[in-house]
Write a protein that holds these residues in place. Structure first.
Motif, PDB file in Angstrom:
ATOM      1  N   UNK A   1       1.108   6.046  -7.187  1.00 56.38           N
ATOM      2  CA  UNK A   1      -0.037   6.770  -7.729  1.00 56.38           C
ATOM      3  C   UNK A   1       0.076   8.267  -7.529  1.00 56.38           C
ATOM      4  N   UNK A   2       0.496   8.630  -6.310  1.00 55.37           N
ATOM      5  CA  UNK A   2       0.617  10.050  -6.006  1.00 55.37           C
ATOM      6  C   UNK A   2       1.630  10.707  -6.940  1.00 55.37           C
TER       7      UNK A   2
ATOM      8  N   UNK B   1       0.828  -1.199   0.000  1.00 51.69           N
ATOM      9  CA  UNK B   1       0.000   0.000   0.000  1.00 51.69           C
ATOM     10  C   UNK B   1       0.864   1.251   0.000  1.00 51.69           C
ATOM     11  N   UNK B   2       1.866   1.247   0.877  1.00 50.81           N
ATOM     12  CA  UNK B   2       2.742   2.417   0.921  1.00 50.81           C
ATOM     13  C   UNK B   2       3.373   2.629  -0.453  1.00 50.81           C
TER      14      UNK B   2
ATOM     15  N   UNK C   1       2.184   1.584  -3.378  1.00 53.22           N
ATOM     16  CA  UNK C   1       1.162   2.014  -4.338  1.00 53.22           C
ATOM     17  C   UNK C   1       0.812   3.483  -4.152  1.00 53.22           C
ATOM     18  N   UNK C   2       0.678   3.882  -2.893  1.00 53.99           N
ATOM     19  CA  UNK C   2       0.370   5.294  -2.626  1.00 53.99           C
ATOM     20  C   UNK C   2       1.459   6.150  -3.250  1.00 53.99           C
TER      21      UNK C   2
END
Ligand SMILES: Nc1ncnc2c1ncn2[C@@H]1O[C@H](COP(=O)(O)OP(=O)(O)O)[C@@H](O)[C@H]1O
Ligand SMILES: [Mg+2]
Lengths: 402, 288, 250
Positions: free
Chosen positions: A34-35, A27-28, A30-31
């Motif tokens: 994406x960001x 998740x970290x 992916x964040x």
């Protein structure tokens, strides 16, 4: 056989456990992806709205123009071409809104079919002109010159002082006021909250008896559990009018209101983390001090606080981190004016509040949308640094006490 | 003044200042709670929590917002609880001390530190746009789930860590496998604290606004959602809109107080439940 | 008048009866060893005399403790004054995370002394008394944490000496140290006896025999036997004492 099935099932479950534990890491990651994918794409994009182009007459020497310059031309802060490295001619601005002052309806035709030709001749016959219009009105063999508009640059983005993400024709994406607004509101909040929080932490760890502690702790937990929108609501109807009245202001939605509210919201973090740190001071250290004739207060000042200072600073840093990332409460009480902050009694706007207030209206994949993601990147980086810092401090501390 | 008197004076003064400041902290909480409850408790009645909003949200109830929040709680927990639990078990029971474990822990603490608005951005980019869910319960639940994932992981991990190794060894010595030991010995002992963490993350989910702004929350919906691809209203967002951007803020003020009271009551009840549970189950399992 | 005296002292930790009717007198400039199995109340008894037990919630004390004939639990006694007169050295060396100099100066500073040369002189004298001066005189500004365990413990002794107590309480001061450091501490105790009255808790029978003049044997909160060290170790009256000394329990 049965045994084999059992073993097989165990393996599968263990595999599932392992996969779950990668979800956070993923998740970290992916964040981050994406960001930054959206955020960074801001920097190869023209700040011009829609499919507009900017043209000048063919013998104008100016080749590039920045969005800030465009805005200044529109605001008539730049009035001569020599300010942009061109000749001494004064600048004549033509935009689509000026259509009727230049041409009659007949001249451009009912469906603007004659407009490209008209613009072409206007541009080639007016040396000082700068014409902003949609690409579709560009004549096939246009005799003027298309000026390159500089892409948004990182330095402009960070150091720009104007935030007009929907300005026409060129958006202004300077986030300095937002960054300063965020830091300003958060730092003042910590300045207010730290002494109170530290005093409470010391009280709970060193002064209060067990009964008092049992009363205080759940209350502080509760304070941490109240949703930020409820804090915001409270701020809006209590703190804002109070600030307005106290300082006799036209509006109460100010940086100060935000700081006060954030201070209240940061208290539980500061209290809990620094109380833990203070409590971790070895008993033998405190006893040594008392055995030398120091009283409890001297022991706190000279032994306990110095010993737990890294934990206390971790508490302060974490508090700042929370304050920087706080969205709703700040959005509701700070007035959200995207101007360079000069005083505590002015409205300010923070990064999270900007994202929250504007993302809903920003068309997907447009420059505004991307700039909000770029803001998200800044926020992400700030909090990442804070997290790593706190992690570093606490790791150093646990090594030290070993 | 002799040194002893001076010392005592300094100590007394300091301690009194501390006492007063900490009372102030408690006072702040009570003034917030007291203010909102006193203004809003009269609004909250059966109709308020079971009726649709009326007249541009100046009258009626907040039923759809309550339902929406319940959906989001259910959705996010369905996703975050199993994963968080399993992840916590893995890091504490399986992962070896060293780089991997430290890295997972660091990532967990980083995730916990990311501001909720950034989760909102991410949820919009990945779930709403990237995966094409649109503004929907599923997008909002996943976003909120990620937000509370570190809380669940951490409580799981800490409650497992608190269990003395002798219990594990006793079980292993009787021929149980590692997994059996976890299922029959370690996990049941850790459960009270894990459930407490679950309850606290439910509190968090029900109050978060920023992550749902762009992933699920609707300003006003005349009917309830019928599938997980529908938008919903939610309590915190509802409070935000009617207190700041409604068409008639002044008239919807009492609705806003009422909504705030409901939110506070939820948090209050969850907190009390978590504490009670911790105490009750703690006694039952003789830990803590 | 005895230097130290305890009369019918009872101490309870909540409902746990930790000291049971202790009567004991200690003379000036002697070393008294407190021995007995773990948990028998030696530390608790020792900590009576600088009122360290007061810090613990739920402690109840009955009877009286006298130093120089005055009841140290009476209302007029200022606890910090008392602790200035009664120094303490703990089991594990616990210097503050400050410089060597500041560690020794700590007790002076918290008692309101700020005269720089006075403090310097006192620090030097205390370090010399604690036989540490030669080892640290060039690094007084270095952190005390950099010293070895044995040096740290002597620093803690110097720290206690700096405020010129008349009584020193030592709770297993050498149990965390290597044999050489232990020997140095024992030597030091012997030196200090001429000026101070010392009570020392120890688990080490040889140590008790070497350093002390009198020895008290505690068992389950009771003072079983108290006599000259020589008598206790060669010809104890009580069978329990004999068993303990000869290593049959504890
Ligand atoms: N703070 C305390 N609270 C409750 N009981 C204590 C406390 N300190 C010591 N005790 C109990 O009092 C008894 C005597 O302890 P202590 O004086 O430390 O023994 P010793 O130093 O002889 O090993 C022990 O049984 C111990 O468990
Ligand atoms: Mg002891």
């Amino acid at each position: 056989m049965n045994d084999f099935v059992k073993k097989f099932i165990e393996r599968i479950i263990e595999g599932a456990l392992m996969i779950s534990s990668t979800v956070t890491t993923l998740t970290v990651l992916l964040i981050t992806i994406f960001l930054f994918k959206e955020g960074i794409s801001l920097f190869n994009q023209s700040p011009l709205e829609g499919d507009n182009i900017i043209t000048v007459s063919a013998n104008n020497k100016v080749e590039h123009i920045s969005s800030a310059q465009i805005k200044n031309i529109f605001d008539q802060k730049i009035t001569h071409w020599d300010e942009l490295g061109g000749k001494k001619d004064s600048i004549i601005l033509f935009t689509f809104n000026d259509l009727s002052t230049y041409f009659s309806d007949d001249e451009i035709g009912a469906n603007f079919e004659l407009l490209p030709h008209k613009i072409d001749s206007l541009v080639s016959n007016t040396p000082g002109i700068i014409a902003v219009f949609s690409k579709k009105y560009l004549a096939p063999n246009f005799k003027g010159k298309i000026v390159q508009v500089e892409n948004v640059s990182l330095t402009q983005f960070i150091s720009g002082e104007e935030w007009f993400p929907t300005a026409n024709p060129a958006v202004q994406l300077g986030v300095l006021p937002l960054i300063l607004g965020t830091l300003w509101v958060s730092l003042i909040a910590i300045v207010i909250a730290l002494p109170i929080g530290l005093a409470t932490a010391i009280y709970l760890a060193e002064v209060a008896n067990q009964k008092m502690r049992n009363i205080y702790k759940p209350i502080i937990e509760l304070l941490a559990g109240i949703p930020s929108v409820v804090y915001g609501f409270f701020g809006l109807i209590v703190i804002v009018p109070m600030v307005q009245k106290t300082f006799n202001l036209p509006v109460g939605e100010t940086a100060l209101s935000g700081s006060i509210l954030l201070a209240i919201m940061a208290l539980p973090t500061i209290i809990t983390v620094s109380e833990d740190a203070i409590r971790n001071t070895p008993r033998s250290m405190k006893e040594a001090s008392l055995a030398l004739g120091a009283n409890r207060w001297q022991t706190i000042v000279r032994v306990t606080v110095p010993y737990s200072i890294s934990g206390i600073s971790a508490a302060a840093i974490l508090g700042i981190g929370r304050a920087i990332g706080e969205t709703m409460a700040v959005l509701m009480v700070t007035g959200n004016a995207a101007v360079m902050p000069h005083s505590l009694l002015q409205p300010v706007r923070t990064i999270p509040a900007t994202i929250a207030a504007e993302l809903g209206e920003a068309p997907k994949d447009g420059i505004h949308y991307k700039s909000l993601f770029a803001l998200g990147c800044i926020l992400f980086l700030i909090t990442l640094v804070i997290n790593l810092w706190v992690d570093y401090i606490s790791r150093k501390r646990s090594n030290y006490s070993k | 003044m002799d040194i002893n008197t001076r010392k005592r004076l300094a100590e007394n003064t300091a301690f009194w200042v501390f006492r007063i400041l900490s009372l102030g902290v408690i006072g702040i909480l009570f003034s917030i709670l007291g203010f909102i409850l006193s203004k809003g408790i009269g609004v909250v009645n059966w109709d308020f929590i079971t009726k649709m909003p009326e007249d541009g949200m100046t009258k009626g109830g907040i039923y759809p917002a309550i339902i929406g929040t319940l959906y989001l709680i259910a959705g996010s927990m369905l996703f975050a609880f199993p994963i968080g639990l399993m992840s916590g078990i893995y890091t504490n029971e399986y992962a070896k001390e060293g780089f991997i474990k430290r890295f997972i822990k660091l990532m967990t603490s980083n995730l916990a530190g990311i501001p909720s608005i950034v989760f909102g951005l991410f949820g919009m980019a990945l779930f709403v746009n990237g995966m094409g869910f649109g503004d929907s319960i599923i997008a909002g639940s996943l976003t909120l789930g990620l937000l509370v994932l570190p809380i669940i992981i951490r409580t799981t991990e800490e409650s497992l860590k608190a269990i003395d190794n002798s219990f594990r060894h006793a079980s292993l010595a009787l021929g149980a496998t590692k997994l059996q030991t976890i299922r029959r010995v370690t996990l049941p002992m850790a459960m009270p604290n894990i459930i407490t963490g679950l309850i606290l993350s439910i509190g968090r989910v029900s109050g978060e606004t920023a992550p749902i702004l762009f992933t699920v929350a609707a300003y006003f919906l005349p009917k309830l959602p019928t599938s997980m691809y529908d938008q919903v209203m939610a309590l915190p967002y509802h409070l935000y809109v009617i207190s700041t951007s409604g068409t008639n803020i002044a008239e919807s003020r009492s609705m806003a107080y009422g909504t705030a009271v409901v939110l506070i009551l939820i948090v209050l009840i969850l907190n009390l439940a978590a504490n009670a549970l911790r105490r009750y189950l703690g006694k039952k399992y003789k830990i803590n | 008048m005895h230097k130290i005296e305890s009369k019918n002292v009872e101490l309870y930790y909540g409902s746990f009866h930790a000291l049971k009717g202790i009567n004991m007198t200690i003379e000036k400039n002697t070393v008294t060893a407190l021995i007995g199995p773990s948990g028998c109340g030696k530390s608790t008894f020792l900590r009576l005399f600088n009122r360290m037990n007061d810090l613990i919630d739920g402690v109840r004390i009955e009877g009286s403790c006298l130093i120089d004939g005055k009841d140290i639990y009476s209302k007029e006694v200022r606890i910090e004054e008392l602790r200035k007169r009664v120094g303490m050295v703990f089991q594990k060396p616990n210097p503050f995370p400050k410089t060597i100099f500041e560690n020794v100066a700590y007790g002076l500073r918290v008692n309101g002394i700020s005269h720089a040369t006075f403090i310097e002189e006192r620090v030097e004298r205390s370090l010399k008394q604690a036989a540490l001066w030669d080892e640290v005189k060039d690094k007084l500004k270095k952190s005390a944490m950099e010293l070895s365990g044995g040096q740290q413990q002597r620093l803690c002794i110097a720290r206690a000496l700096a405020i010129e107590p008349s009584v020193i309480l030592m709770d297993e001061p050498a149990s965390a140290l290597d044999p050489i450091s232990t020997a140095k501490i024992e030597e030091l105790i012997y030196e200090l006896k001429s000026q101070y009255t010392i009570m020392i808790v120890t688990h080490n029978m040889q140590q008790a025999g070497r350093v002390s003049d009198t020895t008290a044997f505690f068992y389950l909160g009771e003072l079983v036997e108290y006599d000259s060290t020589k008598k206790i170790f060669t010809n104890p009256t009580e069978i329990r004492t004999q068993n303990y000394i000869t290593g049959r329990f504890g």
